[in-house]
Design a protein around this motif. Sequence first.
Motif, PDB file in Angstrom:
ATOM      1  N   UNK A  68       0.811  -1.214   0.000  1.00 53.70           N
ATOM      2  CA  UNK A  68       0.000   0.000   0.000  1.00 53.70           C
ATOM      3  C   UNK A  68       0.848   1.269   0.000  1.00 53.70           C
ATOM      4  N   UNK A  69       2.135   1.105   0.139  1.00 50.05           N
ATOM      5  CA  UNK A  69       3.072   2.215   0.052  1.00 50.05           C
ATOM      6  C   UNK A  69       4.437   1.671  -0.298  1.00 50.05           C
ATOM      7  N   UNK A  70       5.378   2.520  -0.677  1.00 48.63           N
ATOM      8  CA  UNK A  70       6.696   2.033  -1.098  1.00 48.63           C
ATOM      9  C   UNK A  70       7.471   1.312  -0.010  1.00 48.63           C
ATOM     10  N   UNK A  71       7.107   1.530   1.248  1.00 52.67           N
ATOM     11  CA  UNK A  71       7.818   0.877   2.348  1.00 52.67           C
ATOM     12  C   UNK A  71       7.012  -0.251   2.988  1.00 52.67           C
ATOM     13  N   UNK A  72       5.881  -0.600   2.394  1.00 48.73           N
ATOM     14  CA  UNK A  72       4.991  -1.593   2.981  1.00 48.73           C
ATOM     15  C   UNK A  72       4.922  -2.848   2.111  1.00 48.73           C
ATOM     16  N   UNK A  73       4.553  -3.968   2.726  1.00 49.33           N
ATOM     17  CA  UNK A  73       4.286  -5.188   1.974  1.00 49.33           C
ATOM     18  C   UNK A  73       5.435  -6.173   1.978  1.00 49.33           C
ATOM     19  N   UNK A  74       5.168  -7.350   1.410  1.00 49.39           N
ATOM     20  CA  UNK A  74       6.156  -8.421   1.336  1.00 49.39           C
ATOM     21  C   UNK A  74       7.376  -7.998   0.518  1.00 49.39           C
ATOM     22  N   UNK A  75       8.543  -8.402   0.995  1.00 48.80           N
ATOM     23  CA  UNK A  75       9.750  -8.205   0.221  1.00 48.80           C
ATOM     24  C   UNK A  75       9.953  -9.364  -0.744  1.00 48.80           C
ATOM     25  N   UNK A  76      10.471  -9.080  -1.924  1.00 50.99           N
ATOM     26  CA  UNK A  76      10.623 -10.110  -2.949  1.00 50.99           C
ATOM     27  C   UNK A  76      11.552 -11.218  -2.483  1.00 50.99           C
ATOM     28  N   UNK A  77      12.739 -10.871  -1.997  1.00 49.12           N
ATOM     29  CA  UNK A  77      13.731 -11.877  -1.630  1.00 49.12           C
ATOM     30  C   UNK A  77      13.223 -12.774  -0.510  1.00 49.12           C
ATOM     31  N   UNK A  78      12.655 -12.185   0.541  1.00 53.29           N
ATOM     32  CA  UNK A  78      12.154 -12.981   1.663  1.00 53.29           C
ATOM     33  C   UNK A  78      10.982 -13.855   1.234  1.00 53.29           C
ATOM     34  N   UNK A  79      10.102 -13.303   0.399  1.00 52.49           N
ATOM     35  CA  UNK A  79       8.948 -14.074  -0.069  1.00 52.49           C
ATOM     36  C   UNK A  79       9.387 -15.306  -0.838  1.00 52.49           C
ATOM     37  N   UNK A  80      10.290 -15.130  -1.775  1.00 54.68           N
ATOM     38  CA  UNK A  80      10.768 -16.261  -2.575  1.00 54.68           C
ATOM     39  C   UNK A  80      11.477 -17.293  -1.715  1.00 54.68           C
ATOM     40  N   UNK A  81      12.237 -16.824  -0.725  1.00 56.59           N
ATOM     41  CA  UNK A  81      12.941 -17.765   0.170  1.00 56.59           C
ATOM     42  C   UNK A  81      11.948 -18.586   0.979  1.00 56.59           C
ATOM     43  N   UNK A  82      10.968 -17.933   1.575  1.00 57.36           N
ATOM     44  CA  UNK A  82       9.991 -18.622   2.424  1.00 57.36           C
ATOM     45  C   UNK A  82       9.178 -19.625   1.598  1.00 57.36           C
ATOM     46  N   UNK A  83       8.727 -19.210   0.434  1.00 57.96           N
ATOM     47  CA  UNK A  83       7.912 -20.107  -0.383  1.00 57.96           C
ATOM     48  C   UNK A  83       8.731 -21.297  -0.880  1.00 57.96           C
ATOM     49  N   UNK A  84       9.991 -21.063  -1.222  1.00 61.98           N
ATOM     50  CA  UNK A  84      10.843 -22.170  -1.669  1.00 61.98           C
ATOM     51  C   UNK A  84      11.059 -23.179  -0.546  1.00 61.98           C
ATOM     52  N   UNK A  85      11.191 -22.686   0.677  1.00 59.95           N
ATOM     53  CA  UNK A  85      11.384 -23.572   1.830  1.00 59.95           C
ATOM     54  C   UNK A  85      10.182 -24.481   2.056  1.00 59.95           C
ATOM     55  N   UNK A  86       9.014 -24.051   1.581  1.00 56.38           N
ATOM     56  CA  UNK A  86       7.777 -24.814   1.791  1.00 56.38           C
ATOM     57  C   UNK A  86       7.193 -25.330   0.472  1.00 56.38           C
ATOM     58  N   UNK A  87       8.010 -25.361  -0.551  1.00 57.86           N
ATOM     59  CA  UNK A  87       7.622 -25.951  -1.850  1.00 57.86           C
ATOM     60  C   UNK A  87       6.330 -25.335  -2.386  1.00 57.86           C
ATOM     61  N   UNK A  88       6.242 -24.013  -2.301  1.00 59.32           N
ATOM     62  CA  UNK A  88       5.066 -23.289  -2.771  1.00 59.32           C
ATOM     63  C   UNK A  88       5.426 -22.369  -3.926  1.00 59.32           C
ATOM     64  N   UNK A  89       4.469 -22.184  -4.835  1.00 64.84           N
ATOM     65  CA  UNK A  89       4.584 -21.195  -5.891  1.00 64.84           C
ATOM     66  C   UNK A  89       3.427 -20.208  -5.755  1.00 64.84           C
ATOM     67  N   UNK A  90       3.597 -19.037  -6.354  1.00 70.09           N
ATOM     68  CA  UNK A  90       2.561 -18.009  -6.290  1.00 70.09           C
ATOM     69  C   UNK A  90       1.595 -18.180  -7.460  1.00 70.09           C
ATOM     70  N   UNK A  91       0.319 -18.312  -7.136  1.00 72.90           N
ATOM     71  CA  UNK A  91      -0.694 -18.344  -8.198  1.00 72.90           C
ATOM     72  C   UNK A  91      -0.967 -16.930  -8.680  1.00 72.90           C
ATOM     73  N   UNK A  92      -1.237 -16.034  -7.765  1.00 78.52           N
ATOM     74  CA  UNK A  92      -1.545 -14.661  -8.140  1.00 78.52           C
ATOM     75  C   UNK A  92      -1.511 -13.740  -6.939  1.00 78.52           C
ATOM     76  N   UNK A  93      -1.922 -12.515  -7.174  1.00 81.24           N
ATOM     77  CA  UNK A  93      -1.979 -11.480  -6.143  1.00 81.24           C
ATOM     78  C   UNK A  93      -3.427 -11.060  -5.961  1.00 81.24           C
ATOM     79  N   UNK A  94      -3.888 -11.069  -4.719  1.00 81.11           N
ATOM     80  CA  UNK A  94      -5.244 -10.614  -4.407  1.00 81.11           C
ATOM     81  C   UNK A  94      -5.199  -9.108  -4.201  1.00 81.11           C
TER      82      UNK A  94
END
Length: 314
Positions: A68-94
Amino acid sequence: MSLQNFELKNEKIRAAFTELKKVRPERFAERLNLSWSNWGFGTESLSDSAKRLQQAGIGYIELKGNHHGPDLGYGVKDTLRILAEHDLKVSGICGMFSVECDLSSNRPFHRQTALEYLKREIEFAAAVGASYMLIVPGAPGRTKGYDAMELERSVETLLMAGDLFLQHGIKAAVEPIRSDEVSFIHTVADAQNYIRSINHPGVQSINGDVYHMQSEEQHIGEALLSAGEQLVNLHMADSNRRGIGEGSMDLDIIIMALYLLDYNCQGKFVTLEPLLSGVDMYTANYGSLNQPLLDRLVQQSSSYFREREGDLLR
């Protein structure tokens, strides 16, 4: 005793599904891609959400659009790391569109906010491998129209982002929502007219939601078929917005309609998003929820969906 009208429509879909199984069995080799929308998990960490989905055997996650702002929301690097650790892929963005971030607003500042939000989310979506972003033409929670021009303003605003969707390879998936929650765009036909009005190759897709469809469509199965190839994601909760199998939704007809659409393919998703009993939408998105209850909700919903799908494909 003669069949009721909705039963006649059910039987038409059932007959087409049965015939397709007979003449094109190869069309049923793959199962539907099952995803889960994490906006209903409140403020818990992405790690906890990812762990829950992995344990339930769900391979995709629809991430809430929280930039909702330039300093808010999921970070790309952390998101990809967490999802990879749990064998998940992103379907889309709500996409999360409030009255302060409304494509149709009569306040130019709010429309500009919506445009800037879209830019951030589209870039994030591409960076994490999402396929689509959910678009709501008018802010949920605002059931009274601003004026007679809100649809035109929404079309004009989203058109400004059309090239960005194309540039980043993200599908803009317009979601019809029931009239108890939004002032316009309530049905698949409404969404198709809206898309035609925008007339841009970057805005061509639809996000269905069976909870809203049961209020607005004459028949959910027929509405799904009318969406055709434009349908890229389908939100699923039972008739009472609780877990799949806890209400009176005819899940079998929905699954059959999806297979008739050849929906069991790459880039098409069934995204579960039921809410815990008694939890309102604000709490589901921003509150602290009971994690053991969420665990059971996810396990029960995903297992029941796969059970019904398996029975139909035998």
